[in-house]
Design an enzyme around this catalytic site. Sequence first.
Site, short mmCIF file in Angstrom:
data_model
loop_
_atom_site.label_atom_id
_atom_site.label_comp_id
_atom_site.label_asym_id
_atom_site.label_seq_id
_atom_site.Cartn_x
_atom_site.Cartn_y
_atom_site.Cartn_z
N ASP A 145 0.86 -1.29 0.05
CA ASP A 145 -0.17 0.04 -0.06
C ASP A 145 0.93 1.43 0.03
O ASP A 145 0.46 2.24 -0.86
CB ASP A 145 -0.89 0.06 1.12
CG ASP A 145 -0.52 -0.07 2.36
OD1 ASP A 145 0.68 -0.50 2.66
OD2 ASP A 145 -1.24 -0.01 3.47
N SER A 147 -17.41 2.86 25.02
CA SER A 147 -17.26 1.45 24.51
C SER A 147 -17.56 0.27 25.36
O SER A 147 -16.89 0.30 26.64
CB SER A 147 -15.83 1.28 23.67
OG SER A 147 -15.58 0.00 23.32
N GLY A 172 -6.23 -5.51 18.15
CA GLY A 172 -4.82 -5.62 18.15
C GLY A 172 -4.41 -6.86 17.63
O GLY A 172 -3.22 -7.52 17.53
N GLY A 200 -4.26 -7.46 14.21
CA GLY A 200 -4.08 -7.37 12.64
C GLY A 200 -5.30 -7.57 11.79
O GLY A 200 -5.29 -7.78 10.73
N LEU A 201 -6.41 -7.51 12.66
CA LEU A 201 -7.64 -7.68 11.89
C LEU A 201 -8.22 -6.39 11.73
O LEU A 201 -9.63 -6.40 11.41
CB LEU A 201 -8.47 -8.84 12.50
CG LEU A 201 -7.74 -10.16 12.35
CD1 LEU A 201 -8.57 -11.15 13.10
CD2 LEU A 201 -7.26 -10.72 11.26
N SER A 202 -7.76 -5.30 11.90
CA SER A 202 -8.50 -3.91 11.80
C SER A 202 -9.47 -3.63 12.50
O SER A 202 -10.62 -3.21 12.07
CB SER A 202 -8.54 -3.64 10.28
OG SER A 202 -8.13 -2.45 10.25
N ASP A 237 -7.28 -0.75 4.94
CA ASP A 237 -8.36 -1.29 6.10
C ASP A 237 -9.68 -0.23 5.74
O ASP A 237 -10.77 -1.38 5.88
CB ASP A 237 -7.66 -0.97 7.27
CG ASP A 237 -6.50 -1.60 7.53
OD1 ASP A 237 -5.99 -2.41 6.77
OD2 ASP A 237 -5.80 -1.29 8.56
N TYR A 266 8.57 -0.84 10.82
CA TYR A 266 7.59 -0.21 9.79
C TYR A 266 8.33 0.94 9.36
O TYR A 266 8.37 1.10 8.04
CB TYR A 266 6.32 -0.15 10.60
CG TYR A 266 5.25 0.63 9.43
CD1 TYR A 266 4.41 -0.44 8.92
CD2 TYR A 266 4.93 1.70 8.86
CE1 TYR A 266 3.39 0.00 8.20
CE2 TYR A 266 4.22 2.23 8.33
CZ TYR A 266 3.35 1.22 7.74
OH TYR A 266 2.12 1.52 6.75
P1 ADP Z 1 -6.12 -3.60 15.12
O1 ADP Z 1 -6.58 -2.44 13.98
O2 ADP Z 1 -5.27 -4.33 14.30
O3 ADP Z 1 -7.08 -4.09 15.93
P2 ADP Z 1 -4.80 -1.22 16.14
O4 ADP Z 1 -3.90 -1.22 16.79
O5 ADP Z 1 -4.66 -0.43 14.77
O6 ADP Z 1 -5.00 -2.85 16.04
O7 ADP Z 1 -6.21 -0.91 16.75
C1 ADP Z 1 -6.57 -1.21 17.96
C2 ADP Z 1 -6.91 -0.11 18.66
O8 ADP Z 1 -8.30 0.52 18.39
C3 ADP Z 1 -7.05 -0.20 20.43
O9 ADP Z 1 -6.09 -0.31 21.15
C4 ADP Z 1 -8.22 0.74 20.84
O10 ADP Z 1 -7.63 1.76 20.99
C5 ADP Z 1 -9.05 0.83 19.61
N1 ADP Z 1 -10.35 0.17 19.34
C6 ADP Z 1 -10.57 -0.66 18.56
N2 ADP Z 1 -11.84 -1.29 18.87
C7 ADP Z 1 -12.22 -0.78 19.87
C8 ADP Z 1 -13.29 -0.90 20.63
N3 ADP Z 1 -14.42 -1.69 20.30
N4 ADP Z 1 -13.57 -0.20 21.78
C9 ADP Z 1 -12.50 0.64 22.09
N5 ADP Z 1 -11.28 0.97 21.61
C10 ADP Z 1 -11.26 0.08 20.06
MG MG Z 2 -5.65 -1.06 13.03
#
Ligand code: ADP
Ligand code: MG
Length: 388
Positions: free
Chosen positions: A37, A68, A127, A129-131, A177, A229
């Site tokens: 990308d 949340s 966290g 890697g599935l966004s 994503d 990265y």
């Molecule tokens: P990935 O996108 O791979 O899951 P990221 O580090 O990019 O990992 O994103 C994870 C972050 O997004 C979490 O640490 C949190 O800050 C935020 N997040 C994602 N989903 C939620 C949720 N349902 N409630 C609160 N925060 C969330």
């Molecule tokens: Mg992410």
Amino acid sequence: MSPRQALGEGFRHVFGRLPEGIWSAPGRVNLIGEFTDYNDGYVLPLALPFSSMASAARRDDDLVRVASAQRSESGEFSVVEAATDKLRPGATMGWASYVLGVIWALRQAGAKLGGVDLVIDSDVPIGAGLSSSAALECSVALALHDLYGLSLSRQDLALVAQRAENEFVGVPTGIMDQTASLLCRSGHALFLDTRTFEVRQIPLDLKPVGLTLLVVNTGVKHALGNSAYADRVRDCRQAAKELGVPALRDVAPENIDDALAKITDEVVRRRARHVISEQSRVLEVVRLLESGRPAEVGPVLSAGHRSLRYDYEVSCAELDTVVDVALANGALGARMTGGGFGGSAVVLVGFAKTEAVTMGIAEAFAARGYSPPQTIEIVACDGASRVA
Ligand code: ADP
Ligand code: MG
């Protein structure tokens, strides 16, 4: 109680009224096209059967309040509150930055927004890697879009969500994503050209041919990820500069040997070899899927993993274990997916071998003293929508 009812109840519990609607946006897994990308290249994600749901209602003032379910303790939600016109990048709002960033980016795009109350509930593993981040952003972006009668295209909304993550949260991600979360269709992977934003739906209906896709979440995230990265981005820029092209995507795959011979640094050369060869792998997978030969995708995925492991050097012991053990137990192909150094892998496997692969991976993890992995059978799902 269905998840939607629970979310409606959660909203009532937090804000003392009912939401005006509920919007859902899925996480994604990238089938092939890794680290292409930021080289203006191709990617091929699909939407997962896991999503972030945002229940929302407008407010008469300019406040945004958000809670949340994944940031609540024993049913008690803590509410983050901010004034929409006071939002600035760099403010440290923790997880809520992903939500507030979307509101900031929508306003930057000229949207006229008032206040909003939001409650989020997501079953996207966080966290892994599935966004989960894009799922969260896109569910919120679509909620505000619909509530405030905006007329942005899905592609525009993806750009808004990406800008929220890049500039407001401060995470340098590409456009894949958010595009996947907003534009994927069930039974299809989404071919995306990250330079032109051209998208094409590619049939990915594996069940009728006796195949399935597994996502294996290793549950680990090695700290190396962030600096590596930035290093890779820099290596790719240097390679493009030495080759005199705007981005590595501009090197035609048939010219790969000539191009690589011109790169002086051995490490930079391997990084470039990954990106240029990965471009052809995406096109090859698209060609195979479009001509109804999904089983032949397997070896291309495995070649992609070798390239990530040895040339791009972003794999790790847990991911290599998943791939090696899956292949040893009869999977057709497997590769790490996402940013690397942990997170998840995808495995293409026939029904008859699914159990052996799943068990084999679990046993190998136990034997090596790793935490148990989470293995999930997935199908390609629809992108974001209003669900209530
Ligand atoms: P990935 O996108 O791979 O899951 P990221 O580090 O990019 O990992 O994103 C994870 C972050 O997004 C979490 O640490 C949190 O800050 C935020 N997040 C994602 N989903 C939620 C949720 N349902 N409630 C609160 N925060 C969330
Ligand atoms: Mg992410």
